[in-house]
Design a protein around this motif. Structure first.
Motif, PDB file in Angstrom:
ATOM      1  N   PHE A  30       0.831  -1.206   0.000  1.00  0.00           N
ATOM      2  CA  PHE A  30       0.000   0.000   0.000  1.00  0.00           C
ATOM      3  C   PHE A  30       0.867   1.259   0.000  1.00  0.00           C
ATOM      4  N   LEU A  31       1.878   1.297   0.853  1.00  0.00           N
ATOM      5  CA  LEU A  31       2.770   2.448   0.922  1.00  0.00           C
ATOM      6  C   LEU A  31       3.528   2.631  -0.394  1.00  0.00           C
ATOM      7  N   MET A  32       4.000   1.529  -0.971  1.00  0.00           N
ATOM      8  CA  MET A  32       4.720   1.594  -2.238  1.00  0.00           C
ATOM      9  C   MET A  32       3.839   2.194  -3.330  1.00  0.00           C
ATOM     10  N   TRP A  33       2.593   1.759  -3.416  1.00  0.00           N
ATOM     11  CA  TRP A  33       1.697   2.260  -4.455  1.00  0.00           C
ATOM     12  C   TRP A  33       1.268   3.698  -4.203  1.00  0.00           C
ATOM     13  N   ILE A  34       1.087   4.076  -2.955  1.00  0.00           N
ATOM     14  CA  ILE A  34       0.778   5.476  -2.651  1.00  0.00           C
ATOM     15  C   ILE A  34       1.925   6.365  -3.130  1.00  0.00           C
ATOM     16  N   LEU A  35       3.150   5.966  -2.855  1.00  0.00           N
ATOM     17  CA  LEU A  35       4.311   6.747  -3.269  1.00  0.00           C
ATOM     18  C   LEU A  35       4.452   6.791  -4.794  1.00  0.00           C
ATOM     19  N   MET A  36       4.185   5.670  -5.469  1.00  0.00           N
ATOM     20  CA  MET A  36       4.296   5.657  -6.929  1.00  0.00           C
ATOM     21  C   MET A  36       3.216   6.519  -7.573  1.00  0.00           C
ATOM     22  N   VAL A  37       2.010   6.475  -7.056  1.00  0.00           N
ATOM     23  CA  VAL A  37       0.934   7.320  -7.584  1.00  0.00           C
ATOM     24  C   VAL A  37       1.275   8.792  -7.357  1.00  0.00           C
ATOM     25  N   GLU A  38       1.822   9.111  -6.191  1.00  0.00           N
ATOM     26  CA  GLU A  38       2.214  10.491  -5.916  1.00  0.00           C
ATOM     27  C   GLU A  38       3.290  10.957  -6.892  1.00  0.00           C
ATOM     28  N   ARG A  39       4.251  10.101  -7.195  1.00  0.00           N
ATOM     29  CA  ARG A  39       5.313  10.469  -8.135  1.00  0.00           C
ATOM     30  C   ARG A  39       4.751  10.673  -9.546  1.00  0.00           C
ATOM     31  N   TYR A  40       3.863   9.775  -9.981  1.00  0.00           N
ATOM     32  CA  TYR A  40       3.239   9.957 -11.296  1.00  0.00           C
ATOM     33  C   TYR A  40       2.457  11.262 -11.337  1.00  0.00           C
ATOM     34  N   TRP A  41       1.744  11.573 -10.269  1.00  0.00           N
ATOM     35  CA  TRP A  41       0.990  12.821 -10.206  1.00  0.00           C
ATOM     36  C   TRP A  41       1.936  14.011 -10.287  1.00  0.00           C
ATOM     37  N   PHE A  42       3.044  13.967  -9.559  1.00  0.00           N
ATOM     38  CA  PHE A  42       4.007  15.061  -9.589  1.00  0.00           C
ATOM     39  C   PHE A  42       4.579  15.242 -10.989  1.00  0.00           C
ATOM     40  N   LEU A  43       4.937  14.143 -11.640  1.00  0.00           N
ATOM     41  CA  LEU A  43       5.552  14.226 -12.968  1.00  0.00           C
ATOM     42  C   LEU A  43       4.590  14.764 -14.020  1.00  0.00           C
ATOM     43  N   THR A  44       3.312  14.483 -13.859  1.00  0.00           N
ATOM     44  CA  THR A  44       2.354  14.915 -14.880  1.00  0.00           C
ATOM     45  C   THR A  44       1.708  16.253 -14.584  1.00  0.00           C
ATOM     46  N   SER A  45       1.626  16.651 -13.334  1.00  0.00           N
ATOM     47  CA  SER A  45       0.909  17.892 -13.043  1.00  0.00           C
ATOM     48  C   SER A  45       1.789  18.994 -12.456  1.00  0.00           C
ATOM     49  N   SER A  46       2.659  18.685 -11.535  1.00  0.00           N
ATOM     50  CA  SER A  46       3.445  19.723 -10.862  1.00  0.00           C
ATOM     51  C   SER A  46       4.749  20.048 -11.582  1.00  0.00           C
ATOM     52  N   PHE A  47       5.446  19.032 -12.069  1.00  0.00           N
ATOM     53  CA  PHE A  47       6.753  19.278 -12.663  1.00  0.00           C
ATOM     54  C   PHE A  47       6.705  20.125 -13.939  1.00  0.00           C
ATOM     55  N   PRO A  48       5.736  19.934 -14.831  1.00  0.00           N
ATOM     56  CA  PRO A  48       5.714  20.801 -16.020  1.00  0.00           C
ATOM     57  C   PRO A  48       5.673  22.294 -15.676  1.00  0.00           C
ATOM     58  N   ALA A  49       4.943  22.667 -14.645  1.00  0.00           N
ATOM     59  CA  ALA A  49       4.899  24.073 -14.228  1.00  0.00           C
ATOM     60  C   ALA A  49       6.260  24.515 -13.688  1.00  0.00           C
ATOM     61  N   LEU A  50       6.904  23.655 -12.920  1.00  0.00           N
ATOM     62  CA  LEU A  50       8.231  23.967 -12.398  1.00  0.00           C
ATOM     63  C   LEU A  50       9.230  24.123 -13.537  1.00  0.00           C
ATOM     64  N   GLN A  51       9.150  23.232 -14.502  1.00  0.00           N
ATOM     65  CA  GLN A  51      10.052  23.296 -15.651  1.00  0.00           C
ATOM     66  C   GLN A  51       9.832  24.597 -16.445  1.00  0.00           C
ATOM     67  N   LYS A  52       8.576  24.960 -16.670  1.00  0.00           N
ATOM     68  CA  LYS A  52       8.284  26.216 -17.381  1.00  0.00           C
ATOM     69  C   LYS A  52       8.848  27.414 -16.631  1.00  0.00           C
ATOM     70  N   ARG A  53       8.718  27.397 -15.319  1.00  0.00           N
ATOM     71  CA  ARG A  53       9.220  28.506 -14.513  1.00  0.00           C
ATOM     72  C   ARG A  53      10.747  28.608 -14.608  1.00  0.00           C
ATOM     73  N   ILE A  54      11.427  27.469 -14.554  1.00  0.00           N
ATOM     74  CA  ILE A  54      12.896  27.471 -14.644  1.00  0.00           C
ATOM     75  C   ILE A  54      13.340  27.959 -16.022  1.00  0.00           C
ATOM     76  N   VAL A  55      12.697  27.455 -17.073  1.00  0.00           N
ATOM     77  CA  VAL A  55      13.050  27.872 -18.432  1.00  0.00           C
ATOM     78  C   VAL A  55      12.775  29.366 -18.618  1.00  0.00           C
ATOM     79  N   ASN A  57      12.738  31.685 -16.303  1.00  0.00           N
ATOM     80  CA  ASN A  57      13.751  32.431 -15.543  1.00  0.00           C
ATOM     81  C   ASN A  57      15.085  32.456 -16.289  1.00  0.00           C
ATOM     82  N   TRP A  58      15.446  31.348 -16.904  1.00  0.00           N
ATOM     83  CA  TRP A  58      16.701  31.279 -17.655  1.00  0.00           C
ATOM     84  C   TRP A  58      16.652  32.195 -18.884  1.00  0.00           C
ATOM     85  N   GLU A  59      15.536  32.143 -19.589  1.00  0.00           N
ATOM     86  CA  GLU A  59      15.403  32.971 -20.790  1.00  0.00           C
ATOM     87  C   GLU A  59      15.287  34.453 -20.446  1.00  0.00           C
TER      88      GLU A  59
END
Length: 174
Positions: A30-55, A57-59
């Motif tokens: 259960f703990l393993m799957w909760i963590l994997m679902v959280e990581r998939y959620w982060f990669l698909t929803s939170s990280f793209p916004a972070l990546q856009k912000r970093i890019v 700022n760089w530009e």
């Protein structure tokens, strides 16, 4: 509702057949799957916004060629990489520990078989068969839990690696 009751009874019977160690396997799974679902959620929803912000700022920087600018770029990449890799070690550890928990159940089950043999003698094959069956179920459950985690955690790790590379490529190194 009857389906859920039947499902619960099946799970309860399975745990009764395999022993209390199956609760520990279930908690790890259960703990393993909760963590994997959280990581998939982060990669698909939170990280793209972070990546856009970093890019962005760089530009927005006027200086992208100095040593100082490259250190800032490296820092941003490192921070994003840390966020991408969060909890991955814990997920891999849980995947690796599931079969070990199952083996613990096997050992405790075999101890029960030997205790039965010591008190009842070796003349009752039914008692021994029931104990051996109870001893092997936790190993099977631990292996199934680990196999489900191996596939998805390796895909998750590949996705993390790809996103890191895409981030590095999106910050041009002048």
């Amino acid at each position: 509702m009857l389906y859920l009751i039947g499902l619960w009874e099946s799970v309860r019977d399975f745990i009764a057949a395999g022993g209390d160690v199956l609760y520990v396997v279930a908690i790890a799974l259960f703990l393993m799957w909760i963590l994997m679902v959280e990581r998939y959620w982060f990669l698909t929803s939170s990280f793209p916004a972070l990546q856009k912000r970093i890019v962005a700022n760089w530009e927005a920087r006027e200086d992208t060629k100095s040593w100082y600018a490259h250190k800032i770029r490296d820092t941003w990449i490192s921070q994003a990489s840390d966020k991408l890799s969060e909890r991955m070690l814990l997920i891999k550890t849980l995947v690796a520990i599931c079969p070990l928990i199952g083996l613990l159940g096997t050992v405790t089950g075999m101890i029960g078989v030997f205790e039965t043999m010591a008190t009842q003698g070796t003349g009752n094959p039914r008692l021994m068969a029931a104990g051996i069956s109870m001893a092997t179920i936790p190993t099977m459950a631990g292996m199934v839990a680990a196999l489900s985690g191996v596939f998805f955690s390796s895909r998750l790790e590949a996705r993390v690696k790809l996103l890191k590379e895409k981030l590095i490529d999106s910050l041009p190194h002048h």
